[in-house]
Design an enzyme around this catalytic site. Structure first.
Site, PDB file in Angstrom:
ATOM      1  N   ASP A   1      38.262  42.331  34.226  1.00 60.41           N
ATOM      2  CA  ASP A   1      38.245  41.299  33.189  1.00 60.41           C
ATOM      3  C   ASP A   1      38.060  41.980  31.832  1.00 60.41           C
ATOM      4  OD1 ASP A   1      37.373  37.959  33.247  1.00 60.41           O
ATOM      5  OD2 ASP A   1      37.228  39.108  31.388  1.00 60.41           O
ATOM      6  N   ILE A   2      38.886  41.612  30.871  1.00 63.21           N
ATOM      7  CA  ILE A   2      38.857  42.311  29.580  1.00 63.21           C
ATOM      8  C   ILE A   2      37.643  41.889  28.728  1.00 63.21           C
ATOM      9  CG2 ILE A   2      40.223  40.677  28.194  1.00 63.21           C
ATOM     10  CD1 ILE A   2      41.905  43.078  27.264  1.00 63.21           C
TER      11      ILE A   2
ATOM     12  N   GLU B   1      40.545  28.488  32.259  1.00 63.37           N
ATOM     13  CA  GLU B   1      41.258  28.725  31.000  1.00 63.37           C
ATOM     14  C   GLU B   1      42.654  29.270  31.238  1.00 63.37           C
ATOM     15  OE1 GLU B   1      38.672  31.012  28.491  1.00 63.37           O
ATOM     16  OE2 GLU B   1      37.470  29.228  28.033  1.00 63.37           O
TER      17      GLU B   1
ATOM     18  N   HIS C   1      42.644  32.362  40.053  1.00 64.97           N
ATOM     19  CA  HIS C   1      41.928  33.635  40.069  1.00 64.97           C
ATOM     20  C   HIS C   1      40.499  33.444  40.542  1.00 64.97           C
ATOM     21  CE1 HIS C   1      41.638  31.869  36.023  1.00 64.97           C
ATOM     22  NE2 HIS C   1      40.429  32.393  35.932  1.00 64.97           N
ATOM     23  N   PHE C   2      40.002  34.485  41.185  1.00 60.38           N
ATOM     24  CA  PHE C   2      38.589  34.561  41.558  1.00 60.38           C
ATOM     25  C   PHE C   2      37.937  35.607  40.666  1.00 60.38           C
ATOM     26  CE2 PHE C   2      37.915  32.171  45.502  1.00 60.38           C
ATOM     27  CZ  PHE C   2      39.218  31.867  45.854  1.00 60.38           C
ATOM     28  N   HIS C   3      36.758  35.276  40.146  1.00 57.13           N
ATOM     29  CA  HIS C   3      35.932  36.244  39.417  1.00 57.13           C
ATOM     30  C   HIS C   3      34.968  36.879  40.422  1.00 57.13           C
ATOM     31  CE1 HIS C   3      36.579  34.453  35.243  1.00 57.13           C
ATOM     32  NE2 HIS C   3      36.947  33.436  36.002  1.00 57.13           N
TER      33      HIS C   3
HETATM   34  P1  5GP Z   1      38.791  31.293  33.565  1.00 62.47           P
HETATM   35  O1  5GP Z   1      37.881  30.572  32.642  1.00 62.47           O
HETATM   36  O2  5GP Z   1      40.226  30.832  33.441  1.00 62.47           O
HETATM   37  O3  5GP Z   1      38.301  31.296  34.980  1.00 62.47           O
HETATM   38  O4  5GP Z   1      38.716  32.803  33.114  1.00 62.47           O
HETATM   39  C1  5GP Z   1      39.762  33.586  32.654  1.00 62.47           C
HETATM   40  C2  5GP Z   1      39.238  35.003  32.554  1.00 62.47           C
HETATM   41  O5  5GP Z   1      40.310  35.834  32.149  1.00 62.47           O
HETATM   42  C3  5GP Z   1      38.114  35.192  31.538  1.00 62.47           C
HETATM   43  O6  5GP Z   1      36.981  35.765  32.189  1.00 62.47           O
HETATM   44  C4  5GP Z   1      38.700  36.120  30.491  1.00 62.47           C
HETATM   45  O7  5GP Z   1      37.763  37.049  30.004  1.00 62.47           O
HETATM   46  C5  5GP Z   1      39.823  36.808  31.261  1.00 62.47           C
HETATM   47  N1  5GP Z   1      40.944  37.193  30.429  1.00 62.47           N
HETATM   48  C6  5GP Z   1      41.533  36.451  29.465  1.00 62.47           C
HETATM   49  N2  5GP Z   1      42.570  37.129  28.933  1.00 62.47           N
HETATM   50  C7  5GP Z   1      42.644  38.316  29.581  1.00 62.47           C
HETATM   51  C8  5GP Z   1      43.520  39.449  29.480  1.00 62.47           C
HETATM   52  O8  5GP Z   1      44.450  39.493  28.674  1.00 62.47           O
HETATM   53  N3  5GP Z   1      43.281  40.487  30.314  1.00 62.47           N
HETATM   54  C9  5GP Z   1      42.263  40.485  31.228  1.00 62.47           C
HETATM   55  N4  5GP Z   1      42.123  41.559  32.009  1.00 62.47           N
HETATM   56  N5  5GP Z   1      41.415  39.426  31.351  1.00 62.47           N
HETATM   57  C10 5GP Z   1      41.612  38.363  30.545  1.00 62.47           C
END
Ligand code: 5GP
Length: 145
Positions: free
Chosen positions: A36-37, A100, A105-107
């Site tokens: 995650d970036i 978002e 995706h899974f974190h």
């Molecule tokens: P969500 O809220 O959709 O579960 O989380 C999306 C995740 O994607 C966030 O933790 C955010 O930091 C990560 N993210 C957003 N843009 C990018 C990107 O361009 N590259 C990477 N590696 N992670 C991203």
């Protein structure tokens, strides 16, 4: 209600196509895991299917089964590589559910006793930091996690 169409321009679709870079931890025929970036913990990994699924609700069960096995492998490797006390898994569906990026995706978040997750600031980690963490995690994967 019909499922919402998959948005081919979302960030993870662009990463999967190779249009945007990422720091890879694992790639298989069906799954990509990358750092995650804007990590909420050192070693925060995202695990995604290559199949164009928006959410957990619309992916086909076979692809989901493959994905969750890789989530487990990554979680084990993250815990071992970073000597974590535990692992938090997050998974959000649709904006109302906290999602978002509209690609499933899974974190995977390593956790240490008495250490809070970092607040959400939008700050990105330096590539060299992410690369070093990815190499550690990939090393643990190579030895069975
Ligand atoms: P969500 O809220 O959709 O579960 O989380 C999306 C995740 O994607 C966030 O933790 C955010 O930091 C990560 N993210 C957003 N843009 C990018 C990107 O361009 N590259 C990477 N590696 N992670 C991203």
């Amino acid at each position: 209600m019909p499922a919402q169409a998959y948005d081919e321009t979302n960030i993870f679709a662009r990463i999967l196509r190779g249009d945007l870079p990422c720091t890879k931890v694992l790639e298989t025929d069906a799954v990509l895991a990358f750092m995650d970036i804007m990590p909420r913990a050192d070693g925060h990994v995202l695990v995604i299917p290559k199949a164009p699924a928006r959410t957990l609700l619309d992916i086909d069960p076979g692809s989901l089964a493959t994905l969750i096995v890789e989530v487990q492998r990554i979680a084990r490797a993250v815990k071992q590589a970073l000597v974590a006390d535990g692992v938090t898994i997050w998974q959000f569906n649709e904006p109302a559910g906290g999602q978002e990026v509209p690609h499933l995706h899974f974190h995977v978040l390593p956790r240490w006793n008495n250490v809070e997750l970092r607040p959400r600031t939008g700050a990105t980690d330096k590539p060299e930091v992410l690369i070093a963490l990815a190499e550690k995690i990939a090393g643990a994967l190579a030895t069975g996690g």
